[in-house]
Design a protein around this motif. Structure first.
Motif, PDB file in Angstrom:
ATOM      1  N   SER A  11       0.836  -1.213   0.000  1.00  0.00           N
ATOM      2  CA  SER A  11       0.000   0.000   0.000  1.00  0.00           C
ATOM      3  C   SER A  11       0.865   1.255   0.000  1.00  0.00           C
ATOM      4  CB  SER A  11      -0.938   0.009   1.213  1.00  0.00           C
ATOM      5  OG  SER A  11      -1.873  -1.038   1.111  1.00  0.00           O
ATOM      6  N   LEU A  12       1.959   1.240   0.762  1.00  0.00           N
ATOM      7  CA  LEU A  12       2.854   2.400   0.808  1.00  0.00           C
ATOM      8  C   LEU A  12       3.567   2.606  -0.533  1.00  0.00           C
ATOM      9  CD1 LEU A  12       4.436   1.880   4.353  1.00  0.00           C
ATOM     10  CD2 LEU A  12       3.024   3.823   3.675  1.00  0.00           C
TER      11      LEU A  12
ATOM     12  N   GLY B 248       2.518   1.410  -3.412  1.00  0.00           N
ATOM     13  CA  GLY B 248       1.536   1.593  -4.480  1.00  0.00           C
ATOM     14  C   GLY B 248       1.688   0.559  -5.572  1.00  0.00           C
TER      15      GLY B 248
ATOM     16  N   ALA C 159      -3.959  -0.946   6.626  1.00  0.00           N
ATOM     17  CA  ALA C 159      -3.134  -1.093   5.414  1.00  0.00           C
ATOM     18  C   ALA C 159      -4.007  -1.409   4.211  1.00  0.00           C
ATOM     19  CB  ALA C 159      -2.100  -2.192   5.630  1.00  0.00           C
ATOM     20  N   LYS C 160      -5.023  -2.252   4.423  1.00  0.00           N
ATOM     21  CA  LYS C 160      -5.898  -2.668   3.331  1.00  0.00           C
ATOM     22  C   LYS C 160      -6.712  -1.496   2.780  1.00  0.00           C
ATOM     23  CE  LYS C 160      -9.444  -6.114   2.323  1.00  0.00           C
ATOM     24  NZ  LYS C 160     -10.430  -7.004   2.947  1.00  0.00           N
ATOM     25  N   GLU C 161      -7.277  -0.687   3.693  1.00  0.00           N
ATOM     26  CA  GLU C 161      -8.104   0.455   3.273  1.00  0.00           C
ATOM     27  C   GLU C 161      -7.277   1.730   3.074  1.00  0.00           C
ATOM     28  OE1 GLU C 161     -11.305   0.058   2.613  1.00  0.00           O
ATOM     29  OE2 GLU C 161     -11.266  -2.042   3.245  1.00  0.00           O
ATOM     30  N   GLU C 162      -5.965   1.639   3.321  1.00  0.00           N
ATOM     31  CA  GLU C 162      -5.041   2.778   3.180  1.00  0.00           C
ATOM     32  C   GLU C 162      -5.420   3.956   4.075  1.00  0.00           C
ATOM     33  OE1 GLU C 162      -4.131   3.630  -0.912  1.00  0.00           O
ATOM     34  OE2 GLU C 162      -3.691   1.527  -1.367  1.00  0.00           O
TER      35      GLU C 162
ATOM     36  N   LEU D 193      -2.005   6.184   6.459  1.00  0.00           N
ATOM     37  CA  LEU D 193      -0.657   5.870   5.990  1.00  0.00           C
ATOM     38  C   LEU D 193       0.219   7.118   5.886  1.00  0.00           C
ATOM     39  CD1 LEU D 193      -1.214   3.076   3.299  1.00  0.00           C
ATOM     40  CD2 LEU D 193      -0.971   2.884   5.772  1.00  0.00           C
TER      41      LEU D 193
END
Length: 299
Positions: A29-30, A32, A157-160, A163
């Protein structure tokens, strides 16, 4: 008077935590982009995967470590050694915990390992989307009583979610310095290893619980053909004939499904059409054979 430009920062962050707390999801997620493989099975991450986030003011290099746990075989020993060795080489550490689970022996085991480091440790409470807001403070409080964290950030992390706050927190602890890697580089892993990991992820998703620990994937050939497509031949290793039958499935259906799903991810990664040739082989007790572990990238 001209405002002084903030200095560029760069540094290395170890991402540690029990297996399945979402370390790989967080890094993907970080960054991308999908680099670290994800699964709900333990021991998903085996190699120390280096992922690179480049922003205008900083370059943050994440080390997605294997989950720290008490090892039961040579592969397990390698994984724990890789994870613990990483802690000595970084500028800061993310300790990722699962908000939906109570602190247990696994978390305490890692906290004991963290006591040996002098690095700043940030507590990352993941899976915020799965709990009530009122539950967040008690979770943070319970961990803060166990260890003097430099910061604590609840995220999903999943839904961002949150972050940016997490990156803002960790940037405080990065030293001033130039970017170590080119702007467009997102991992130091060779393509052969990443594509093998993507296949292993699909096998983990598709097979029953008795198979995942004994799965390894090796890229035997990766050749660009004259028509521009990439031919990739891979071997999926298991330890017993019964496991081989499970991975192949009735009339080869499961292996075909694994191949189709993996090919989509590999094509997205390489940006080209891929012909994926998967084979399943039995290699008895490979997890305890140093030579085999070395060939599969475990050094």
């Amino acid at each position: 008077m001209e405002e002084k430009k903030a200095a560029h920062k760069s540094g290395f962050i170890a991402v540690v935590g029990r297996p399945n707390v979402g370390k790989s999801t967080l890094i993907n997620s970080l960054i991308g982009q999908k680099i670290a493989i994800m699964s709900d099975k333990p021991q998903t991450t085996r190699n120390r995967i280096l992922c690179i986030l480049t922003e205008p003011d900083a370059q943050v290099v994440f080390l997605d470590t294997p989950g720290i746990h008490k090892p039961i075989d040579k592969l397990g020993e390698y994984m724990v050694k890789a994870a613990e060795g990483t802690l000595k080489e970084v500028d800061a550490i993310f300790f990722v915990v699962d908000a939906t689970e109570k602190m247990g022996a696994g978390e305490r085991y890692i906290i004991e390992r963290l006591r040996a480091t002098k690095k700043p440790v940030i507590l990352v409470v993941n899976k915020l989307d799965l709990i009530e807001k009122s539950a967040v403070l008690p979770i943070l409080d319970s961990y803060m009583k166990q260890y003097p964290f430099h910061g604590a950030v609840p995220i999903s992390a999943k839904e961002e979610v949150n972050l940016d706050a997490l990156l803002g927190e960790v940037k405080q602890y990065l030293p001033e310095g130039p970017a170590y890697y080119p702007e467009d580089m997102v991992t130091d892993q060779p393509e052969r290893l990443i594509v093998a990991e993507l296949v292993r992820e699909k096998v983990l998703h598709a097979t029953r619980d008795e198979v995942p620990h004994v799965i390894a994937v090796e890229t035997e050939e990766m050749t660009e053909r004259s028509n521009g497509t990439m031919y990739i031949r891979m071997i999926i290793y298991v330890e017993r004939e019964s496991q081989k039958r499970i991975v192949i499935g009735n009339k080869g259906v499961l292996l075909k499904e694994i191949s189709t799903l993996a090919r989509k991810d590999i094509e997205a990664l390489l940006g080209t059409k891929v012909y994926l040739d998967l084979w399943v082989k039995v290699k008895k007790d490979w997890r305890n054979q140093p030579g085999t572990l070395h060939n599969l990238g475990f050094h």
